[in-house]
Design a protein around this motif. Structure first.
Motif, PDB file in Angstrom:
ATOM      1  N   THR A   1      48.879  27.415  28.803  1.00 37.27           N
ATOM      2  CA  THR A   1      47.566  26.500  28.726  1.00 37.27           C
ATOM      3  C   THR A   1      46.378  27.018  28.964  1.00 37.27           C
ATOM      4  OG1 THR A   1      48.387  25.486  30.785  1.00 37.27           O
ATOM      5  CG2 THR A   1      49.230  24.415  28.675  1.00 37.27           C
ATOM      6  N   ARG A   2      46.688  28.169  29.873  1.00 41.98           N
ATOM      7  CA  ARG A   2      45.492  29.050  30.436  1.00 41.98           C
ATOM      8  C   ARG A   2      45.135  30.137  29.828  1.00 41.98           C
ATOM      9  NH1 ARG A   2      43.455  25.056  34.260  1.00 41.98           N
ATOM     10  NH2 ARG A   2      44.915  24.545  35.768  1.00 41.98           N
ATOM     11  N   ARG A   3      43.901  30.603  30.166  1.00 41.45           N
ATOM     12  CA  ARG A   3      43.392  31.792  29.683  1.00 41.45           C
ATOM     13  C   ARG A   3      42.613  32.287  30.699  1.00 41.45           C
ATOM     14  NH1 ARG A   3      43.120  35.541  25.580  1.00 41.45           N
ATOM     15  NH2 ARG A   3      44.421  33.807  24.164  1.00 41.45           N
ATOM     16  N   LEU A   4      42.655  33.417  31.062  1.00 38.35           N
ATOM     17  CA  LEU A   4      42.028  34.452  32.124  1.00 38.35           C
ATOM     18  C   LEU A   4      41.358  35.539  31.926  1.00 38.35           C
ATOM     19  CD1 LEU A   4      41.672  34.281  35.309  1.00 38.35           C
ATOM     20  CD2 LEU A   4      43.590  35.768  35.541  1.00 38.35           C
ATOM     21  N   LEU A   5      40.243  35.769  31.799  1.00 38.18           N
ATOM     22  CA  LEU A   5      39.478  36.890  31.588  1.00 38.18           C
ATOM     23  C   LEU A   5      39.200  37.766  32.751  1.00 38.18           C
ATOM     24  CD1 LEU A   5      37.638  38.282  29.182  1.00 38.18           C
ATOM     25  CD2 LEU A   5      35.834  37.186  30.016  1.00 38.18           C
ATOM     26  N   ILE A   6      39.539  38.684  32.780  1.00 39.53           N
ATOM     27  CA  ILE A   6      39.598  39.433  34.144  1.00 39.53           C
ATOM     28  C   ILE A   6      38.585  40.892  33.968  1.00 39.53           C
ATOM     29  CG2 ILE A   6      40.689  40.872  35.947  1.00 39.53           C
ATOM     30  CD1 ILE A   6      43.313  39.181  35.179  1.00 39.53           C
ATOM     31  N   LEU A   7      37.617  41.239  34.498  1.00 40.43           N
ATOM     32  CA  LEU A   7      36.917  42.485  34.654  1.00 40.43           C
ATOM     33  C   LEU A   7      37.347  43.241  35.848  1.00 40.43           C
ATOM     34  CD1 LEU A   7      35.089  40.388  32.639  1.00 40.43           C
ATOM     35  CD2 LEU A   7      33.442  42.253  33.151  1.00 40.43           C
TER      36      LEU A   7
ATOM     37  N   ASP B   1      35.652  28.003  43.727  1.00 35.09           N
ATOM     38  CA  ASP B   1      35.541  28.208  45.165  1.00 35.09           C
ATOM     39  C   ASP B   1      35.501  29.459  45.658  1.00 35.09           C
ATOM     40  OD1 ASP B   1      34.921  25.272  45.292  1.00 35.09           O
ATOM     41  OD2 ASP B   1      36.816  24.734  46.067  1.00 35.09           O
ATOM     42  N   ASN B   2      36.501  30.374  45.008  1.00 36.77           N
ATOM     43  CA  ASN B   2      36.635  31.599  45.473  1.00 36.77           C
ATOM     44  C   ASN B   2      36.409  32.974  44.565  1.00 36.77           C
ATOM     45  OD1 ASN B   2      38.528  31.113  48.003  1.00 36.77           O
ATOM     46  ND2 ASN B   2      39.206  29.559  46.766  1.00 36.77           N
ATOM     47  N   LEU B   3      35.856  32.481  43.354  1.00 35.41           N
ATOM     48  CA  LEU B   3      35.681  33.641  42.424  1.00 35.41           C
ATOM     49  C   LEU B   3      34.558  34.425  43.159  1.00 35.41           C
ATOM     50  CD1 LEU B   3      32.862  32.990  40.654  1.00 35.41           C
ATOM     51  CD2 LEU B   3      34.457  31.448  39.372  1.00 35.41           C
ATOM     52  N   VAL B   4      33.504  34.091  43.689  1.00 32.52           N
ATOM     53  CA  VAL B   4      32.603  34.978  44.359  1.00 32.52           C
ATOM     54  C   VAL B   4      33.139  35.624  45.175  1.00 32.52           C
ATOM     55  CG1 VAL B   4      30.258  34.840  45.579  1.00 32.52           C
ATOM     56  CG2 VAL B   4      30.744  33.233  43.724  1.00 32.52           C
ATOM     57  N   THR B   5      33.886  35.324  46.215  1.00 29.87           N
ATOM     58  CA  THR B   5      34.445  35.800  47.431  1.00 29.87           C
ATOM     59  C   THR B   5      35.318  37.147  46.787  1.00 29.87           C
ATOM     60  OG1 THR B   5      34.416  34.153  48.719  1.00 29.87           O
ATOM     61  CG2 THR B   5      35.776  36.062  49.234  1.00 29.87           C
ATOM     62  N   ILE B   6      35.967  36.828  45.512  1.00 30.39           N
ATOM     63  CA  ILE B   6      37.152  37.909  44.977  1.00 30.39           C
ATOM     64  C   ILE B   6      36.006  38.977  44.352  1.00 30.39           C
ATOM     65  CG2 ILE B   6      38.539  38.283  43.002  1.00 30.39           C
ATOM     66  CD1 ILE B   6      39.711  35.203  43.617  1.00 30.39           C
ATOM     67  N   ARG B   7      34.934  38.595  43.763  1.00 29.81           N
ATOM     68  CA  ARG B   7      33.962  39.442  43.407  1.00 29.81           C
ATOM     69  C   ARG B   7      33.147  40.403  44.223  1.00 29.81           C
ATOM     70  NH1 ARG B   7      30.760  36.231  40.149  1.00 29.81           N
ATOM     71  NH2 ARG B   7      29.257  36.354  41.349  1.00 29.81           N
ATOM     72  N   THR B   8      33.028  39.812  45.513  1.00 28.22           N
ATOM     73  CA  THR B   8      32.171  40.440  46.662  1.00 28.22           C
ATOM     74  C   THR B   8      33.157  41.281  47.153  1.00 28.22           C
ATOM     75  OG1 THR B   8      30.888  38.481  46.759  1.00 28.22           O
ATOM     76  CG2 THR B   8      30.829  40.265  48.368  1.00 28.22           C
ATOM     77  N   VAL B   9      34.549  41.058  47.275  1.00 26.94           N
ATOM     78  CA  VAL B   9      35.293  41.961  48.243  1.00 26.94           C
ATOM     79  C   VAL B   9      35.819  42.892  47.329  1.00 26.94           C
ATOM     80  CG1 VAL B   9      37.467  41.850  49.623  1.00 26.94           C
ATOM     81  CG2 VAL B   9      35.714  39.979  49.848  1.00 26.94           C
ATOM     82  N   LEU B  10      36.309  42.451  45.941  1.00 28.78           N
ATOM     83  CA  LEU B  10      37.214  43.362  45.296  1.00 28.78           C
ATOM     84  C   LEU B  10      36.330  43.816  44.126  1.00 28.78           C
ATOM     85  CD1 LEU B  10      40.385  41.023  44.978  1.00 28.78           C
ATOM     86  CD2 LEU B  10      39.971  42.900  46.487  1.00 28.78           C
ATOM     87  N   GLY B  11      35.415  43.458  43.627  1.00 30.49           N
ATOM     88  CA  GLY B  11      34.347  44.004  42.781  1.00 30.49           C
ATOM     89  C   GLY B  11      35.089  43.241  41.286  1.00 30.49           C
ATOM     90  N   ILE B  12      36.141  42.385  41.385  1.00 31.72           N
ATOM     91  CA  ILE B  12      36.852  42.138  40.282  1.00 31.72           C
ATOM     92  C   ILE B  12      36.304  40.587  39.851  1.00 31.72           C
ATOM     93  CG2 ILE B  12      39.032  41.078  39.235  1.00 31.72           C
ATOM     94  CD1 ILE B  12      40.417  42.954  41.479  1.00 31.72           C
ATOM     95  N   ARG B  13      36.022  40.474  38.603  1.00 32.20           N
ATOM     96  CA  ARG B  13      35.453  39.275  38.167  1.00 32.20           C
ATOM     97  C   ARG B  13      36.330  38.507  37.338  1.00 32.20           C
ATOM     98  NH1 ARG B  13      29.454  39.959  37.784  1.00 32.20           N
ATOM     99  NH2 ARG B  13      29.449  38.054  36.842  1.00 32.20           N
ATOM    100  N   ILE B  14      36.680  37.042  37.550  1.00 33.55           N
ATOM    101  CA  ILE B  14      37.507  36.463  36.815  1.00 33.55           C
ATOM    102  C   ILE B  14      36.679  35.197  36.244  1.00 33.55           C
ATOM    103  CG2 ILE B  14      39.381  37.156  38.103  1.00 33.55           C
ATOM    104  CD1 ILE B  14      39.325  34.489  39.717  1.00 33.55           C
ATOM    105  N   ARG B  15      37.224  34.861  34.937  1.00 33.54           N
ATOM    106  CA  ARG B  15      36.892  33.443  34.491  1.00 33.54           C
ATOM    107  C   ARG B  15      37.917  32.841  33.722  1.00 33.54           C
ATOM    108  NH1 ARG B  15      31.765  31.457  31.965  1.00 33.54           N
ATOM    109  NH2 ARG B  15      30.807  32.911  33.172  1.00 33.54           N
ATOM    110  N   MET B  16      38.312  31.713  34.326  1.00 39.42           N
ATOM    111  CA  MET B  16      39.312  30.792  33.850  1.00 39.42           C
ATOM    112  C   MET B  16      38.968  29.822  33.056  1.00 39.42           C
ATOM    113  SD  MET B  16      42.322  29.066  36.101  1.00 39.42           S
ATOM    114  CE  MET B  16      41.269  27.399  36.322  1.00 39.42           C
ATOM    115  N   SER B  17      39.683  29.580  31.774  1.00 38.32           N
ATOM    116  CA  SER B  17      39.444  28.479  30.971  1.00 38.32           C
ATOM    117  C   SER B  17      40.713  27.939  30.435  1.00 38.32           C
ATOM    118  CB  SER B  17      38.622  28.939  29.854  1.00 38.32           C
ATOM    119  OG  SER B  17      38.941  29.986  29.155  1.00 38.32           O
TER     120      SER B  17
END
Lengths: 240, 136
Positions: free
Chosen positions: B5-11, B94-110
């Motif tokens: 039921t979920r799709r996750l895009l990861i850069l 709430d946490n995707l910005v922290t994840i991006r800032t700390v890890l450089g990993i961008r996520i988008r869930m839909s």
């Protein structure tokens, strides 16, 4: 006005009615979640890890990596299911063709390209030859057969198409929704094709869109035969 | 209805590609191969600086990935099992910005609804382009 000509004489016709059938990826048939063909893909958006070839030649296409699996799109066109590629990394691959490399061949693809910002590979083989590219920026459709053929501005994103592709080197061409296209011949020398790759090539040009059905013969069909298969597909999907 | 039921895009940055893919193969996709093989760069040419993947996931698989990202980014682990679906979505927001800032990993869930409408917007937001091979 839609044309549904020549339907009556097709009673009993299937792609197997013509000789040389090597791949028949049939809409809504032989779809499984895993590459091992364990769990059928039935529900909308179920992943597709395997699509079984119905030609009898065993040229199934699979994807072993979960993230690269396309998904089933139920009731995509005229009640038939599509295989939906995400435009990021989805791809299905066959092993090398049973019976050997194809040189001259005729393929049919029923599809709908939804991508509008990137080049998209729809069907390809051997990572070099027999490639169809859609460039939505210019709505181009192209045959690649070792080198590019001329582009033709004929694809509209979000539209269903039945595409017949003939590769014979000298006069390769496309029939798009029943109309023969000109100036698409890519190469005077037929290029060998070893397998089928669907959705992308060279880890690039990911397809955003869905494919309903793929049929491939290991020979150059006559124009009458191509029209017969076209009509079979149009009778099924009601595209044009 | 599908269980996926979920799709996750990861850069993911190229520097994290191998390690994160190994974790994926050990925990999510046990028979799978390379998730992150689609190359990205700011110019659209080699060398790739990032890679991306898009996966249809079960709720439990998504939870495992989010817990791993939380661990890597040293943020509070989500109690995925006891969260509602909207709470899970909010946790990601709430946490995707922290994840991006700390890890450089961008996520988008839909939702895995067959419409990858977030694909192009996420790519544009990242300033990255798909590294495309030229067919000549």
């Amino acid at each position: 006005m839609k044309k549904f000509f020549n339907l009556t004489p097709l009673g009993g016709f299937t792609p197997k009615s013509l000789s040389g059938l090597v791949v028949w990826l049939k809409s809504g048939t032989g779809l499984f979640q895993e590459s091992t063909f364990a769990t059928p893909s039935i529900a909308n958006n179920d992943p597709i890890g395997g699509w079984q070839d119905q030609s009898g030649q065993g040229n199934h296409v699979v994807q072993t990596t979960a993230s690269k699996r396309p998904s089933i799109l139920t009731n995509a066109v005229n009640g038939w299911s599509g295989v939906n590629f995400d435009g990021v990394d989805d791809q299905l691959l066959s092993a090398n063709f049973t019976g050997g490399t194809l040189l001259n061949e005729t393929s049919f693809v029923v599809l709908n390209v939804t991508g509008t910002t990137e080049d998209s590979i729809m069907v390809s083989s051997n990572s070099a030859n027999g490639v169809i590219i859609n460039n939505p920026t210019a709505n181009d459709l192209n045959l690649y057969n070792g080198q590019n053929g001329a582009y033709t501005d004929i694809i509209t994103p979000g539209t269903n198409y039945i595409i017949s592709i003939l590769f014979n080197g000298a006069s390769s061409n496309i029939i798009l929704n029943g109309s023969l296209q000109s100036n698409v011949n890519p190469n005077s020398t037929p290029q060998p094709e070893e397998n089928l790759e669907i959705g992308q090539i060279f880890a690039s040009f990911p397809l955003a869109g869905y494919i309903l059905e793929i049929i491939k013969y290991n020979r150059v069909l006559t124009l009458a035969e191509r029209i017969t298969v076209d009509n079979y597909l149009n009778g099924k999907f009601r595209v044009y | 209805m599908t269980n996926f039921t979920r799709r996750l895009l990861i850069l993911i940055p190229a520097s994290r590609r191998t390690a994160f893919n190994t974790w994926i193969n050990n925990n999510i996709d046990l028979t799978g191969g390379d998730w992150f093989y689609m190359p990205l760069s700011t110019t659209g040419s080699d060398p790739a600086t990032h890679y991306w993947a898009s996966a249809a996931l079960r709720e439990t698989q998504l939870g495992l990935i989010m817990r791993q990202l939380a661990t890597m980014a040293s943020i509070t682990l989500p109690d995925w099992q006891n969260m509602t679906r909207p709470q899970r979505e909010q946790w990601v927001v709430d946490n995707l910005v922290t994840i991006r800032t700390v890890l450089g990993i961008r996520i988008r869930m839909s939702d895995n609804n067959g419409r990858e409408e977030n694909r192009d917007s996420e790519l544009a937001a990242s300033g990255l382009l798909l590294v495309s091979t030229t067919l000549l």
